[in-house]
Design a protein around this motif. Sequence first.
Motif, mmCIF file in Angstrom:
data_model
loop_
_atom_site.group_PDB
_atom_site.id
_atom_site.type_symbol
_atom_site.label_atom_id
_atom_site.label_comp_id
_atom_site.label_asym_id
_atom_site.label_seq_id
_atom_site.Cartn_x
_atom_site.Cartn_y
_atom_site.Cartn_z
ATOM 1 N N LEU A 201 1.485 -11.270 -5.251
ATOM 2 C CA LEU A 201 1.489 -10.107 -4.114
ATOM 3 C C LEU A 201 0.398 -9.857 -2.992
ATOM 4 O O LEU A 201 0.866 -9.790 -1.487
ATOM 5 N N PHE A 202 -0.793 -10.297 -3.462
ATOM 6 C CA PHE A 202 -1.616 -10.262 -2.627
ATOM 7 C C PHE A 202 -1.748 -11.672 -1.162
ATOM 8 O O PHE A 202 -2.170 -11.703 -0.476
ATOM 9 N N THR A 203 -1.055 -12.667 -1.888
ATOM 10 C CA THR A 203 -0.321 -13.409 -0.467
ATOM 11 C C THR A 203 0.988 -13.941 -0.418
ATOM 12 O O THR A 203 1.331 -14.507 0.385
ATOM 13 N N ASP A 204 1.271 -12.109 -0.586
ATOM 14 C CA ASP A 204 2.884 -12.892 -0.379
ATOM 15 C C ASP A 204 2.820 -12.419 1.319
ATOM 16 O O ASP A 204 3.137 -11.958 2.071
ATOM 17 N N PRO A 205 4.306 -13.699 1.552
ATOM 18 C CA PRO A 205 4.193 -13.671 3.648
ATOM 19 C C PRO A 205 5.016 -12.262 3.817
ATOM 20 O O PRO A 205 4.205 -12.101 4.743
ATOM 21 N N GLN A 206 5.551 -12.357 3.107
ATOM 22 C CA GLN A 206 6.169 -10.465 3.453
ATOM 23 C C GLN A 206 4.884 -9.395 3.487
ATOM 24 O O GLN A 206 4.875 -9.093 4.919
ATOM 25 N N ILE A 207 4.619 -9.724 2.375
ATOM 26 C CA ILE A 207 2.793 -8.324 2.716
ATOM 27 C C ILE A 207 2.206 -9.486 3.591
ATOM 28 O O ILE A 207 1.565 -7.715 4.388
ATOM 29 N N VAL A 208 1.265 -10.312 3.876
ATOM 30 C CA VAL A 208 0.343 -10.866 4.393
ATOM 31 C C VAL A 208 0.495 -10.978 5.753
ATOM 32 O O VAL A 208 -0.041 -10.477 6.652
ATOM 33 N N SER A 209 2.538 -10.464 5.985
ATOM 34 C CA SER A 209 2.815 -10.282 7.616
ATOM 35 C C SER A 209 2.138 -8.789 8.020
ATOM 36 O O SER A 209 2.269 -8.568 9.177
ATOM 37 N N LYS A 210 2.422 -8.499 7.878
ATOM 38 C CA LYS A 210 2.327 -6.423 7.707
ATOM 39 C C LYS A 210 0.539 -6.517 7.609
ATOM 40 O O LYS A 210 0.207 -5.364 8.087
ATOM 41 N N TYR A 211 0.413 -6.875 6.088
ATOM 42 C CA TYR A 211 -1.091 -6.551 5.790
ATOM 43 C C TYR A 211 -2.139 -7.678 6.168
ATOM 44 O O TYR A 211 -2.109 -8.388 4.479
ATOM 45 N N PRO A 212 -2.509 -7.888 7.150
ATOM 46 C CA PRO A 212 -3.679 -9.447 7.253
ATOM 47 C C PRO A 212 -4.664 -9.690 6.010
ATOM 48 O O PRO A 212 -5.279 -10.776 5.950
ATOM 49 N N HIS A 213 -4.761 -8.379 6.127
ATOM 50 C CA HIS A 213 -6.404 -8.351 4.923
ATOM 51 C C HIS A 213 -6.030 -8.703 3.821
ATOM 52 O O HIS A 213 -7.120 -8.168 2.864
ATOM 53 N N GLN B 229 4.050 11.016 -2.059
ATOM 54 C CA GLN B 229 4.841 10.395 -0.833
ATOM 55 C C GLN B 229 5.225 8.744 -1.167
ATOM 56 O O GLN B 229 6.962 8.942 -1.195
ATOM 57 N N PRO B 230 4.970 7.831 -1.189
ATOM 58 C CA PRO B 230 5.000 6.783 -0.400
ATOM 59 C C PRO B 230 6.053 6.427 -2.475
ATOM 60 O O PRO B 230 6.841 5.024 -2.418
ATOM 61 N N TRP B 231 5.754 7.326 -3.233
ATOM 62 C CA TRP B 231 6.860 6.955 -4.362
ATOM 63 C C TRP B 231 8.228 7.430 -4.447
ATOM 64 O O TRP B 231 9.288 6.855 -4.308
ATOM 65 N N LYS B 232 7.858 8.824 -3.745
ATOM 66 C CA LYS B 232 9.460 9.087 -3.385
ATOM 67 C C LYS B 232 10.472 8.673 -1.810
ATOM 68 O O LYS B 232 11.790 8.505 -2.033
ATOM 69 N N GLN B 233 9.274 7.865 -1.604
ATOM 70 C CA GLN B 233 10.313 6.872 0.225
ATOM 71 C C GLN B 233 10.642 6.047 -0.385
ATOM 72 O O GLN B 233 11.940 5.372 0.218
ATOM 73 N N GLY B 234 10.261 5.929 -1.415
ATOM 74 C CA GLY B 234 11.084 4.001 -1.928
ATOM 75 C C GLY B 234 11.684 3.720 -3.496
ATOM 76 O O GLY B 234 12.408 3.872 -3.614
ATOM 77 N N GLN C 250 7.323 -3.721 -6.900
ATOM 78 C CA GLN C 250 5.975 -3.324 -6.141
ATOM 79 C C GLN C 250 6.069 -4.377 -4.972
ATOM 80 O O GLN C 250 5.342 -3.241 -4.327
ATOM 81 N N ARG C 251 6.951 -4.886 -4.620
ATOM 82 C CA ARG C 251 6.429 -5.184 -2.924
ATOM 83 C C ARG C 251 6.972 -4.491 -1.976
ATOM 84 O O ARG C 251 6.080 -3.809 -1.581
ATOM 85 N N GLN C 252 7.952 -3.996 -2.153
ATOM 86 C CA GLN C 252 8.692 -2.736 -1.064
ATOM 87 C C GLN C 252 7.710 -1.352 -1.505
ATOM 88 O O GLN C 252 7.133 -1.057 -0.724
ATOM 89 N N PHE C 253 6.919 -1.371 -2.543
ATOM 90 C CA PHE C 253 6.323 0.139 -2.768
ATOM 91 C C PHE C 253 5.188 0.020 -1.834
ATOM 92 O O PHE C 253 4.464 0.725 -0.983
ATOM 93 N N ILE C 254 4.296 -1.819 -2.040
ATOM 94 C CA ILE C 254 3.506 -1.975 -1.174
ATOM 95 C C ILE C 254 3.493 -2.022 0.231
ATOM 96 O O ILE C 254 2.402 -1.422 0.576
ATOM 97 N N LEU C 255 4.677 -2.656 0.738
ATOM 98 C CA LEU C 255 3.999 -2.575 1.828
ATOM 99 C C LEU C 255 4.715 -1.387 2.810
ATOM 100 O O LEU C 255 4.656 -0.753 4.045
ATOM 101 N N LYS C 256 5.202 -0.551 1.875
ATOM 102 C CA LYS C 256 5.391 1.567 2.375
ATOM 103 C C LYS C 256 4.168 2.251 2.294
ATOM 104 O O LYS C 256 3.903 2.499 3.570
ATOM 105 N N SER C 257 3.644 1.277 1.532
ATOM 106 C CA SER C 257 2.576 2.582 1.177
ATOM 107 C C SER C 257 0.592 1.757 1.460
ATOM 108 O O SER C 257 -0.170 2.365 1.511
ATOM 109 N N GLY C 258 0.514 0.476 1.608
ATOM 110 C CA GLY C 258 -0.181 -0.531 1.938
ATOM 111 C C GLY C 258 -1.323 -0.306 0.490
ATOM 112 O O GLY C 258 -3.150 -0.592 0.510
#
Length: 437
Positions: free
Chosen positions: A365-377, A57-62, A349-357
Amino acid sequence: MSKIKKTKQQHTILQKLKWRTGILFAVLLSIILLSIPKAIPQQPVVLSMLMTAPDAQPWKQGIIKDFEAKNPGIRINLIEGPNATNLLEDLYTSAFILGDSPYDLVNMDVIWGPKFASAGWLLDLSDRLTKEELTAFSPKDVEAGRYEGKLYRVPVRSDVGVLYYRKDLLKQAGFEAPETFADLLKISKSLKEQRKVNWGYLWQGRQYEGLAAMFVEVLQGFGGFWVNPDNLEVGLDKPETLKAIAFLKDTIQEKISPPGVTTYIEEDTRRIFQSGQAAFLRSWPYVWPLANAEDSPLKGKIAIKPMVATPGNSAGACLGGWGLGISKSSKHPKEAWKAIQYFTSEEAQRQFILKSGYVPSRRSLFTDPQIVSKYPHYPQLLEIADQAVLRPPIAQYAQASDILQRYLSAALTNRMTPESAMQAAASETRLLLKAKG
Ligand code: GLC
């Protein structure tokens, strides 16, 4: 006389006509020839790849759409396979054994690399990435793609087992997050008694690969081990293994886990947890965005932590994850490499991770600001991932896992005593490693 003149005239007219038709024909032919490439566009190269249905699913979306937009001459044919990783592996294996694999890109679980590489099914990718380029990825993920010093798989996403808990319920009841197996049982019982939840703890107990992944974590928490990859020592008949099994059996006997838990795979456990029926869940990070979705009753109510352990032992988090290789029989290795480069690039990868978690394979990317603002963990996930336990990285992994799955399942479902099940599992594993080693 006039007759002769007439025939001569007719002859010249005929000649002229022949010339004109000839020229017309030549002009028409060149027009047709020139317009052919426009009328029949060049066929794009199609790269086939197989993955589990939830992964698709996430592969197809992005990233597939983005890649195709950037590479109009290449199309990705994504084939959705069964949900369990071992069933997907069976599909790949039978395709390779039957001859030329229909898959160009091989989307491999972290545990398949040595088997696929030693069987000669994959292209050697060692000279495609420099040492510096590889340092961007988590070292354990890269290691999983190596066999006899050569690289066959580039990590596209990592994975790591985590413990999810209901932070709202624990807080209301005055509990801290559990650190030990005993804490987990105690909190579960209490929340059940207070009728806050139907179940305490959910885990994957079906006889399949997920059972082995879940079990290495409990085993590590009790200080045990499965196979030591350095000397091929087998630890399945050691007391620590029996303690780990006793813990899992206790969860069922004490009704902390539902009786059906021995038939559950990841998605079964996620659905029960997400419906609000349980306090704890052992699973992978893909659960986070689903459980926190707008329509989820758990939105904002969960937290993660490393799996629990007995005091003095370190918590186990199983290393999972997926990576891409190229089938040796692919007719399009050049295009396949282009796809791997894109799918594993930082931007994709950034787009993929943002969509899929999913867990990134690139450390930055574990500390990427855009990613951390969506996934603080995510910074916390990096710590867990760095401590991760590997399932034994050996070429005979599939058979070793099959042995463990069969006997562990027999012990958990009371078809064998844990002692006799693990003695049998240990001796079969020793035989396997001796025969192949
Ligand atoms: C996840 C992991 C994979 C593991 C599987 C077990 O997909 O990424 O490594 O084998 O779960 O079910």
